[in-house]
Design a protein around this motif. Structure first.
Motif, PDB file in Angstrom:
ATOM      1  N   ARG A 245      -4.104  14.506  -0.904  1.00  0.00           N
ATOM      2  CA  ARG A 245      -3.786  14.615   0.520  1.00  0.00           C
ATOM      3  C   ARG A 245      -4.172  16.011   1.001  1.00  0.00           C
ATOM      4  NH1 ARG A 245       2.413  12.747   0.693  1.00  0.00           N
ATOM      5  NH2 ARG A 245       2.065  12.861   2.958  1.00  0.00           N
ATOM      6  N   THR A 246      -5.224  16.099   1.780  1.00  0.00           N
ATOM      7  CA  THR A 246      -5.702  17.386   2.265  1.00  0.00           C
ATOM      8  C   THR A 246      -4.630  18.072   3.115  1.00  0.00           C
ATOM      9  OG1 THR A 246      -7.961  16.533   2.320  1.00  0.00           O
ATOM     10  CG2 THR A 246      -7.517  18.542   3.556  1.00  0.00           C
ATOM     11  N   GLY A 247      -4.413  19.351   2.833  1.00  0.00           N
ATOM     12  CA  GLY A 247      -3.416  20.110   3.562  1.00  0.00           C
ATOM     13  C   GLY A 247      -2.022  20.034   2.974  1.00  0.00           C
ATOM     14  N   PHE A 248      -1.865  19.245   1.916  1.00  0.00           N
ATOM     15  CA  PHE A 248      -0.548  19.096   1.302  1.00  0.00           C
ATOM     16  C   PHE A 248      -0.467  19.799  -0.052  1.00  0.00           C
ATOM     17  CE2 PHE A 248      -0.183  15.944   4.510  1.00  0.00           C
ATOM     18  CZ  PHE A 248       1.167  15.726   4.705  1.00  0.00           C
ATOM     19  N   GLU A 249      -1.385  20.730  -0.298  1.00  0.00           N
ATOM     20  CA  GLU A 249      -1.349  21.438  -1.578  1.00  0.00           C
ATOM     21  C   GLU A 249      -0.031  22.192  -1.771  1.00  0.00           C
ATOM     22  OE1 GLU A 249      -5.615  20.894  -0.388  1.00  0.00           O
ATOM     23  OE2 GLU A 249      -3.790  21.606   0.606  1.00  0.00           O
TER      24      GLU A 249
END
Length: 281
Positions: A245-249
């Protein structure tokens, strides 16, 4: 002479281990805690945002489902693996023909990698379930019991080796004295053998609890969380959050820190409970 040599050369043997531990564990752990408080895509562009990642992690329903699913999985596998591992070890310490062969056979699954095991059991279980028009990913319950079978089959042999070592180290004079006093085999097992085996039980319980919580590769290969992430253990949920999920690192990193705290607390409590029951001969 030996003591003098140890005092003289202890730095030579201690420092490399301490440095490796700091570089390989302490520094990455501290960086992970810091990144859990940041929004980032790489380590170099981290921007501090406080506890927002933790709030997002704790508000994620799939995270709580994976946590409950993992706790249930760990409880079931810890009981099954330790009971079966001890039972097999107890039988194989008796004077039976081919005991060494049986020990090797039971230990072999532990030598196979988790990903390979996952795909092997995927084929086996789907082959059985196909008779009823089902597959291992038909429901989260199918995936749960499939992973229980896989994990227990892999771990029983490893715990068996630890239990065999503990059984062989038991003081024979205590068991002989119990026999002379009229104790039957069941009484010797329950009242003497098991209490004296508590150090081995402590080790095996600790390993099965921590490994159950951390299981990832078998889950990835066997079900990959299907259907709809209902068969997803906590390690796979963290991986999917971080990389899928991009941005959920940062949220994934916050979940990893929470995961560490949970496993550490449970392991400490379990270790304290089992250690308190240890006795000396």
């Amino acid at each position: 002479m030996v003591v003098r040599s140890i005092r003289r050369w202890w730095v030579l043997f201690t420092v490399p281990t301490v440095v490796a531990f700091i570089v390989g564990f302490i520094v990455p752990f501290l960086m992970g805690v810091w990144l859990s408080l940041c929004r980032f895509t790489t380590v170099t562009d981290a921007r501090f945002i406080g506890l927002a990642n933790y709030r997002a992690a704790l508000a994620d329903g799939e995270f709580w489902h994976a946590l409950v699913y993992t706790v249930a999985f760990t409880i079931v596998t810890t009981v099954v693996v330790n009971v079966a591992g001890f039972a097999v070890a107890y039988m194989l310490t008796k004077a039976i023909r081919g005991a060494n062969v049986f020990r090797s056979v039971f230990f072999m699954p532990n030598l196979i990698g988790g990903i390979v095991l996952g795909y092997i059991w995927l084929l086996l279980l789907n082959g059985v379930l196909s008779r009823w028009g089902r597959s291992i990913t038909y429901s989260g319950m199918y995936g749960f019991w499939g992973m229980v079978l896989l994990y227990c089959w892999q771990q029983i042999g490893y715990m068996m080796i630890i239990y065999i070592a503990g059984l062989q180290a038991l003081p024979g004079d205590v068991l002989e004295a119990a026999s002379v006093d009229g104790a039957n085999s069941r009484q010797r097992l329950m009242l003497i053998t098991l209490p004296l085996m508590m150090p081995s039980i402590t080790v095996c319980t600790f390993l099965t609890v921590t490994n159950g919580f951390k299981m990832f590769d078998q889950n990835l290969a066997l079900t990959n969380g299907a259907p709809s992430n209902t068969s997803e253990l906590l390690a796979l949920n963290i991986y999917r959050t971080f990389y899928g999920r991009t941005g959920f690192e940062g949220v994934g990193q916050a979940k990893a820190v929470v995961f560490f705290v949970i496993v550490a607390l449970i392991a400490l409590i379990q270790n304290r409970l089992t250690t308190s029951k240890e006795v000396t001969a």
